[in-house]
Write an enzyme that holds these catalytic residues in place. Structure first.
Site, short mmCIF file in Angstrom:
data_model
loop_
_atom_site.label_atom_id
_atom_site.label_comp_id
_atom_site.label_asym_id
_atom_site.label_seq_id
_atom_site.Cartn_x
_atom_site.Cartn_y
_atom_site.Cartn_z
N ARG A 1 -15.16 -3.90 14.14
CA ARG A 1 -14.43 -2.81 13.50
C ARG A 1 -15.35 -1.58 13.42
NH1 ARG A 1 -11.10 -5.86 14.64
NH2 ARG A 1 -9.40 -6.77 13.40
N ASP B 1 -8.97 -18.72 12.24
CA ASP B 1 -8.84 -17.29 12.57
C ASP B 1 -7.50 -16.73 12.09
OD1 ASP B 1 -9.70 -14.91 13.57
OD2 ASP B 1 -9.78 -15.55 15.67
N ARG B 2 -7.49 -15.43 11.84
CA ARG B 2 -6.24 -14.71 11.54
C ARG B 2 -5.34 -14.80 12.78
NH1 ARG B 2 -7.10 -8.47 10.02
NH2 ARG B 2 -7.13 -9.19 7.87
N LYS C 1 3.45 0.49 11.24
CA LYS C 1 2.79 1.80 11.22
C LYS C 1 3.11 2.56 12.51
CE LYS C 1 0.30 3.48 8.64
NZ LYS C 1 0.52 4.32 7.42
N GLU D 1 2.40 -0.37 2.84
CA GLU D 1 1.81 -1.70 2.70
C GLU D 1 0.69 -1.72 3.73
OE1 GLU D 1 2.34 -4.12 0.62
OE2 GLU D 1 4.04 -3.21 -0.42
N TYR E 1 1.97 -5.42 10.50
CA TYR E 1 1.49 -4.19 9.85
C TYR E 1 1.38 -3.05 10.86
CZ TYR E 1 -2.04 -0.81 8.30
OH TYR E 1 -2.72 0.36 8.03
N ALA F 1 1.39 6.45 1.39
CA ALA F 1 1.98 5.23 0.82
C ALA F 1 2.35 4.27 1.94
CB ALA F 1 3.23 5.59 0.01
N THR G 1 -3.16 4.67 11.35
CA THR G 1 -4.32 3.81 11.57
C THR G 1 -4.63 3.64 13.05
OG1 THR G 1 -5.07 1.53 11.30
CG2 THR G 1 -2.72 1.84 11.42
N ASP G 2 -5.86 3.24 13.35
CA ASP G 2 -6.23 2.96 14.75
C ASP G 2 -5.56 1.68 15.27
OD1 ASP G 2 -7.71 1.11 13.28
OD2 ASP G 2 -9.67 1.71 14.08
N GLU G 3 -5.06 0.85 14.35
CA GLU G 3 -4.51 -0.45 14.78
C GLU G 3 -3.26 -0.30 15.65
OE1 GLU G 3 -5.77 -2.71 10.69
OE2 GLU G 3 -4.41 -3.63 12.09
P1 NAD Z 1 -3.54 0.79 -0.32
O1 NAD Z 1 -2.80 -0.47 -0.05
O2 NAD Z 1 -4.82 0.74 -1.07
O3 NAD Z 1 -2.58 1.80 -1.13
C1 NAD Z 1 -1.25 1.99 -0.81
C2 NAD Z 1 -0.59 2.75 -1.95
O4 NAD Z 1 0.79 2.98 -1.59
C3 NAD Z 1 -0.57 2.01 -3.28
O5 NAD Z 1 -0.94 2.87 -4.33
C4 NAD Z 1 0.87 1.55 -3.43
O6 NAD Z 1 1.30 1.45 -4.79
C5 NAD Z 1 1.61 2.67 -2.71
N1 NAD Z 1 2.93 2.24 -2.21
C6 NAD Z 1 3.23 1.13 -1.51
N2 NAD Z 1 4.55 1.06 -1.27
C7 NAD Z 1 5.10 2.19 -1.82
C8 NAD Z 1 6.42 2.69 -1.88
N3 NAD Z 1 7.46 2.02 -1.36
N4 NAD Z 1 6.64 3.88 -2.50
C9 NAD Z 1 5.59 4.58 -3.05
N5 NAD Z 1 4.32 4.11 -3.04
C10 NAD Z 1 4.07 2.93 -2.43
O7 NAD Z 1 -3.71 1.49 1.09
P2 NAD Z 1 -4.94 2.30 1.69
O8 NAD Z 1 -5.92 1.36 2.25
O9 NAD Z 1 -5.38 3.31 0.70
O10 NAD Z 1 -4.22 3.03 2.91
C11 NAD Z 1 -3.53 4.25 2.70
C12 NAD Z 1 -2.91 4.70 4.02
O11 NAD Z 1 -3.93 4.86 4.99
C13 NAD Z 1 -1.92 3.69 4.60
O12 NAD Z 1 -0.86 4.42 5.17
C14 NAD Z 1 -2.73 2.96 5.66
O13 NAD Z 1 -1.89 2.52 6.70
C15 NAD Z 1 -3.64 4.07 6.14
N6 NAD Z 1 -4.95 3.62 6.67
C16 NAD Z 1 -5.74 2.76 5.94
C17 NAD Z 1 -6.98 2.40 6.44
C18 NAD Z 1 -7.89 1.50 5.68
O14 NAD Z 1 -8.95 1.12 6.21
N7 NAD Z 1 -7.60 1.13 4.45
C19 NAD Z 1 -7.42 2.90 7.68
C20 NAD Z 1 -6.57 3.77 8.39
C21 NAD Z 1 -5.34 4.14 7.86
O1 TDX Z 2 -11.40 -12.70 4.25
C1 TDX Z 2 -11.53 -12.05 5.31
N1 TDX Z 2 -12.28 -12.55 6.34
C2 TDX Z 2 -12.44 -11.91 7.52
O2 TDX Z 2 -13.14 -12.39 8.42
C3 TDX Z 2 -10.89 -10.77 5.50
C4 TDX Z 2 -10.03 -10.16 4.40
C5 TDX Z 2 -11.06 -10.12 6.70
N2 TDX Z 2 -11.80 -10.67 7.69
C6 TDX Z 2 -11.95 -9.93 8.97
C7 TDX Z 2 -10.66 -9.49 9.61
C8 TDX Z 2 -11.04 -8.19 10.28
O3 TDX Z 2 -11.58 -8.46 11.57
O4 TDX Z 2 -12.65 -8.73 8.65
C9 TDX Z 2 -12.14 -7.63 9.40
C10 TDX Z 2 -11.66 -6.56 8.43
O5 TDX Z 2 -10.52 -7.07 7.78
P1 TDX Z 2 -9.65 -6.21 6.74
O6 TDX Z 2 -10.54 -5.69 5.68
O7 TDX Z 2 -8.48 -7.03 6.35
O8 TDX Z 2 -9.23 -4.96 7.63
P2 TDX Z 2 -8.42 -4.86 9.04
O9 TDX Z 2 -7.60 -6.04 9.27
O10 TDX Z 2 -9.44 -4.50 10.08
O11 TDX Z 2 -7.47 -3.60 8.73
C11 TDX Z 2 -7.99 -2.48 8.01
O12 TDX Z 2 -8.26 -1.39 8.84
C12 TDX Z 2 -7.21 -0.63 9.34
C13 TDX Z 2 -7.06 -2.02 6.87
O13 TDX Z 2 -6.75 -3.12 6.06
C14 TDX Z 2 -5.81 -1.37 7.39
O14 TDX Z 2 -5.03 -0.89 6.33
C15 TDX Z 2 -6.23 -0.23 8.26
O15 TDX Z 2 -5.11 0.36 8.84
#
Ligand code: NAD
Ligand code: TDX
Length: 372
Positions: free
Chosen positions: A243, A309-310, A183, A88, A179, A86, A136-138
């Site tokens: 990425r 850019d972000r 983390k 954000e 973020y 869980a 996460t790797d971030e």
């Molecule tokens: P997501 O945003 O899709 O899901 C997050 C979930 O956590 C949701 O179901 C949300 O309802 C729940 N949540 C949020 N706040 C909460 C709270 N206070 N109490 C209980 N539940 C809560 O996220 P994801 O992309 O599935 O990522 C999951 C985990 O993996 C995160 O910890 C993220 O940092 C990590 N992660 C994600 C990625 C990626 O590429 N998405 C990569 C590496 C690590």
């Molecule tokens: O609209 C966009 N345009 C764009 O250029 C969005 C949403 C993203 N991007 C770029 C930003 C990043 O360089 O694409 C790349 C990927 O973006 P995201 O999907 O937002 O991922 P990132 O910021 O790399 O983070 C993700 O990877 C690590 C996940 O969201 C995190 O939860 C995880 O920890």
């Protein structure tokens, strides 16, 4: 029924969490799996239709920040494993609203750790209990782009196709976004609970995941949906950021292996050795989506729109997951071409899921299922 283990998976209604819940519920009928999720905008119970009626699955709507309630849930259910996902998770949201990220990712993790400690410590940390934190790797910051693309000597010199370094488990933490700062802080708390109280913890840091059921604010599902509707594709900056992409089911498999075989107190990096420049990845997405929709090649190239850019946009992430391969035998199973094809096909075949999410209808699923 007597269960061998009772495991709480937090964030199980989210993208990665739902894959982990489904894998554990189906693979381990002798485990009781509790999906504990607050159901923020990112939580969608429709992701769990496959398992929602299985006898070893239970959903509990709860906030990880609610320490008293979490404590009660852990003790009432005699929980011995926690897999904590869980959070954000969207960088762009963290730039707009950092407080929510500190609350959930830092204070939420801390309250979960303390609630688990309250229940586990008095019995002397039984062999069975384990707190597994997904990160996460971030947290490692950003790597440089310092290698000419396609450098033939790249593999012999170490590093990846875009730079001479990888993130390893020893890389110094250097988070840049709210973020990743949140983390990173949560990772430190988990290690502090191991070092101070002896809690059996494991931390893993994974690269970017992709695949079915990802909320369409993240690059890959957002762009597939936009291509489908012929809407602009907002590329941040010049699209040169890199990425490392991993198919979500491979991440879930790694979590299974590490939960069962990982060494307590250790950190494992999880990655795909699969680096892509954003703009190249976006071109692949357009090509595959157009092909699957029966549109002529190149039909949607003009949707690419370069935008501001972000803020603080990390240039390159690249994970070295050698330790995980050498020590626990895990490797990604899917080639990227196959994973992307599967992913695009899934979003196109599941337009109802995408439409429910983009319209907000998915938020009513909980009422329909659980508030009868
Ligand atoms: P997501 O945003 O899709 O899901 C997050 C979930 O956590 C949701 O179901 C949300 O309802 C729940 N949540 C949020 N706040 C909460 C709270 N206070 N109490 C209980 N539940 C809560 O996220 P994801 O992309 O599935 O990522 C999951 C985990 O993996 C995160 O910890 C993220 O940092 C990590 N992660 C994600 C990625 C990626 O590429 N998405 C990569 C590496 C690590
Ligand atoms: O609209 C966009 N345009 C764009 O250029 C969005 C949403 C993203 N991007 C770029 C930003 C990043 O360089 O694409 C790349 C990927 O973006 P995201 O999907 O937002 O991922 P990132 O910021 O790399 O983070 C993700 O990877 C690590 C996940 O969201 C995190 O939860 C995880 O920890």
């Amino acid at each position: 029924m007597d269960f061998e283990k009772t495991i709480i998976i937090t964030g199980g209604a989210g993208f990665i969490g739902s894959h982990v819940v489904k894998l554990f519920v189906k693979k381990y009928p002798r485990y009781k799996i509790i999906n504990l999720d607050k159901l923020t905008y990112a939580g969608n119970l429709a992701n769990l239709k496959d398992v929602e009626n299985m006898p070893n699955y239970q959903f509990i709507k709860a906030d990880i920040c609610d320490y008293e309630n979490i404590k009660k849930i852990i003790s009432t259910n005699n929980v011995n494993g926690i897999i904590h996902l869980a959070a954000e998770s969207h960088v762009d949201r963290s730039i707009v609203d950092p407080f929510t990220f500190a609350r959930t990712n830092v204070m939420g993790t801390l309250s979960l750790l303390q609630a688990a400690r309250d229940f586990w410590e008095p019995t002397g940390w039984s062999d069975n209990c384990r707190f597994y934190h997904i990160s996460t790797d971030e947290v490692y910051g950003a790597l440089e782009l310092n290698r000419p693309e396609g450098d033939p000597s790249a593999s012999e010199c170490g590093g990846g196709p875009f730079g001479d370094k990888f993130f390893t488990e020893d890389t110094r933490y250097n988070p840049h976004s709210p973020y990743s700062a949140a983390k990173a802080s949560s990772d430190h708390f988990v290690r502090a609970y191991h070092d101070t109280y002896g809690m059996p913890t494991i931390v893993t840091n994974c690269s970017n995941n992709y695949g079915p059921f990802q909320f369409p604010e993240k690059l890959i599902p957002l762009f597939i949906n936009n291509i489908r509707h012929r809407k602009p594709l907002p590329v941040y900056g010049k699209g040169e950021n890199v990425r490392d992409w991993l198919y979500v089911e491979d991440h879930a498999r790694a979590i299974d292996v590490i939960f069962h075989k990982g060494v307590i107190g250790e950190t494992y990096n999880i990655g795909g050795f699969n680096e892509w420049k954003n703009i190249d990845l976006i071109k692949v997405l357009i090509k595959v989506t157009d092909r699957l929709l029966g549109r002529p090649e190149g039909a949607d190239d003009d949707l690419i729109t370069y935008v501001t850019d972000r803020k603080g946009h990390d240039m390159r992430y690249a994970i070295d997951s050698t330790k995980l391969k050498d020590e626990l035998g895990w490797e990604p199973s899917l080639q990227f071409e196959e994973g992307i094809e599967k992913t695009v096909r899934w979003y196109l075949d599941n337009q109802d899921w995408l439409d429910e999410v983009t319209s907000g209808d998915y938020l009513k699923y909980y009422e329909r299922m659980y508030s009868k």
